[in-house]
Scaffold this motif. Structure first.
Motif, short mmCIF file in Angstrom:
data_model
loop_
_atom_site.label_atom_id
_atom_site.label_comp_id
_atom_site.label_asym_id
_atom_site.label_seq_id
_atom_site.Cartn_x
_atom_site.Cartn_y
_atom_site.Cartn_z
N UNK A 76 0.80 -1.27 -0.12
CA UNK A 76 -0.15 -0.04 -0.06
C UNK A 76 0.71 1.35 -0.12
N UNK A 77 2.14 1.29 0.03
CA UNK A 77 3.16 2.45 0.23
C UNK A 77 3.33 2.72 -1.12
N UNK A 78 3.35 1.99 -1.97
CA UNK A 78 3.61 2.25 -3.31
C UNK A 78 2.42 2.90 -3.99
N UNK A 79 2.87 4.01 -4.58
CA UNK A 79 1.49 4.97 -5.46
C UNK A 79 1.54 4.80 -6.86
N UNK A 80 0.41 4.36 -7.33
CA UNK A 80 0.29 4.02 -8.76
C UNK A 80 -0.17 5.06 -9.24
N UNK A 81 0.71 5.33 -10.52
CA UNK A 81 0.42 6.28 -11.54
C UNK A 81 0.02 5.62 -12.90
N UNK A 82 -1.29 5.61 -13.11
CA UNK A 82 -1.72 4.83 -14.61
C UNK A 82 -1.16 5.51 -15.67
N UNK A 83 -0.62 4.80 -16.69
CA UNK A 83 -0.18 5.34 -17.89
C UNK A 83 -1.19 4.54 -19.14
N UNK A 84 -1.49 5.47 -20.01
CA UNK A 84 -2.21 4.51 -21.15
C UNK A 84 -2.61 5.60 -22.42
N UNK A 85 -2.79 4.86 -23.48
CA UNK A 85 -3.10 5.60 -24.74
C UNK A 85 -4.63 5.96 -24.75
N UNK A 86 -5.34 5.12 -23.75
CA UNK A 86 -6.76 5.27 -23.76
C UNK A 86 -7.49 6.14 -22.92
N UNK A 87 -8.34 7.05 -23.04
CA UNK A 87 -8.95 7.84 -22.42
C UNK A 87 -10.52 7.68 -21.96
N UNK A 88 -10.75 6.04 -22.13
CA UNK A 88 -12.02 5.83 -22.01
C UNK A 88 -12.54 5.86 -20.53
N UNK A 89 -13.51 6.47 -20.23
CA UNK A 89 -13.95 6.75 -18.63
C UNK A 89 -14.10 5.55 -18.00
N UNK A 90 -14.51 4.57 -18.31
CA UNK A 90 -14.58 3.22 -17.54
C UNK A 90 -13.29 2.85 -17.16
N UNK A 91 -12.24 3.11 -18.08
CA UNK A 91 -11.14 2.81 -17.51
C UNK A 91 -10.26 3.73 -16.55
N UNK A 92 -10.59 4.96 -16.59
CA UNK A 92 -10.24 5.85 -15.51
C UNK A 92 -10.64 5.43 -14.17
N UNK A 93 -12.18 5.30 -14.30
CA UNK A 93 -13.06 4.80 -13.11
C UNK A 93 -12.57 3.82 -12.29
N UNK A 94 -12.32 2.50 -13.30
CA UNK A 94 -11.70 1.45 -12.72
C UNK A 94 -10.54 1.52 -12.19
N UNK A 95 -9.36 2.09 -12.77
CA UNK A 95 -8.14 2.23 -12.07
C UNK A 95 -8.10 2.99 -10.80
N UNK A 96 -8.96 4.26 -10.65
CA UNK A 96 -9.20 4.72 -9.43
C UNK A 96 -9.81 3.74 -8.48
N UNK A 97 -10.67 3.15 -8.89
CA UNK A 97 -11.30 2.23 -7.57
C UNK A 97 -10.15 1.21 -7.23
#
Length: 215
Positions: A76-97
């Motif tokens: 849990x101490x590792x902070x995740x930054x998602x990198x993607x070519x895709x800006x689909x809303x559901x992908x953003x939401x799922x990664x934040x969840x």
């Protein structure tokens, strides 16, 4: 001591280019380059933990969604930054969840990439204009009993949060709540303090992540 980073991307050229860029930045260093989430977890089990993990979404064996979830559970101490070519809303939401602290498009400029790293390193998250627009425009009110209890929000503060997770201005929120703009300013200050945020965007993201509002 430099901020350490792990890169997880099955595109080797992209991963190497990111590593080269990061290693040229002051105060940052790359610890690992992994081909997928499983590879990353195996490397983490053998060595020191990085401060930040850059995680691609679409990878074989273990994709970015599962990788973020496993990192949240195991490290849990590792902070995740998602990198993607895709800006689909559901992908953003799922990664934040799943625990991501930010979502960055691979087409961004190096200056924004550096800004994201600095924000996650110092504040723990990176909420870009892109990320805010993906969420604020689509948030609707839902059952919030559990999370409002966690933040100790009263009824009027809950109402303020729901209205603030929209495109309404603070003046328009005051009209909706039938109070003065000064009263809304008071709600904002109290809610920010209770939720541990400093900006409206931060409040919206925390409200979303903790179930105060949902898509």
């Amino acid at each position: 001591m430099p901020t350490s980073i792990a890169i997880t991307d099955d595109h080797h050229l992209m991963a190497e280019a990111l590593a080269d860029l990061i290693n040229k930045l002051d105060d940052y260093e790359v610890l690992y380059i992994a081909e997928n989430g499983r590879d990353l977890l195996e490397q983490l089990a053998r060595g020191p933990l990085p401060d930040i993990a850059l995680v691609d979404l679409h990878m074989p064996e273990m994709d970015g969604f599962e990788t973020a979830l496993q990192l949240r559970k195991l490290y849990p101490t590792i902070r995740v930054l998602a990198l993607s070519m895709n800006d689909r809303e559901e992908y953003v939401v799922r990664m934040l969840r799943n625990g991501a602290r930010g979502y960055l498009l691979k087409g961004c400029r190096p200056a924004e990439f550096r800004l994201a790293l600095d924000a996650i390193s110092t504040k723990g998250y990176y909420y870009s204009d892109f990320l805010a627009s993906q969420l604020i425009n689509n948030l609707n009110a839902s059952d919030t009993e559990g999370s409002t209890s966690m933040f100790a929000l009263n009824g009027r503060e809950q109402e303020f949060v729901k209205l603030a997770c929209s495109e309404l201005t603070y003046t328009e929120i005051a009209d909706q709540m039938c109070v003065s703009p000064r009263t809304v300013d008071g709600y904002r200050e109290v809610v920010f303090q209770k939720m541990g945020v400093k900006t409206r965007v931060g409040m919206v993201i925390e409200a979303f992540r903790n179930g105060l509002v949902e898509l």
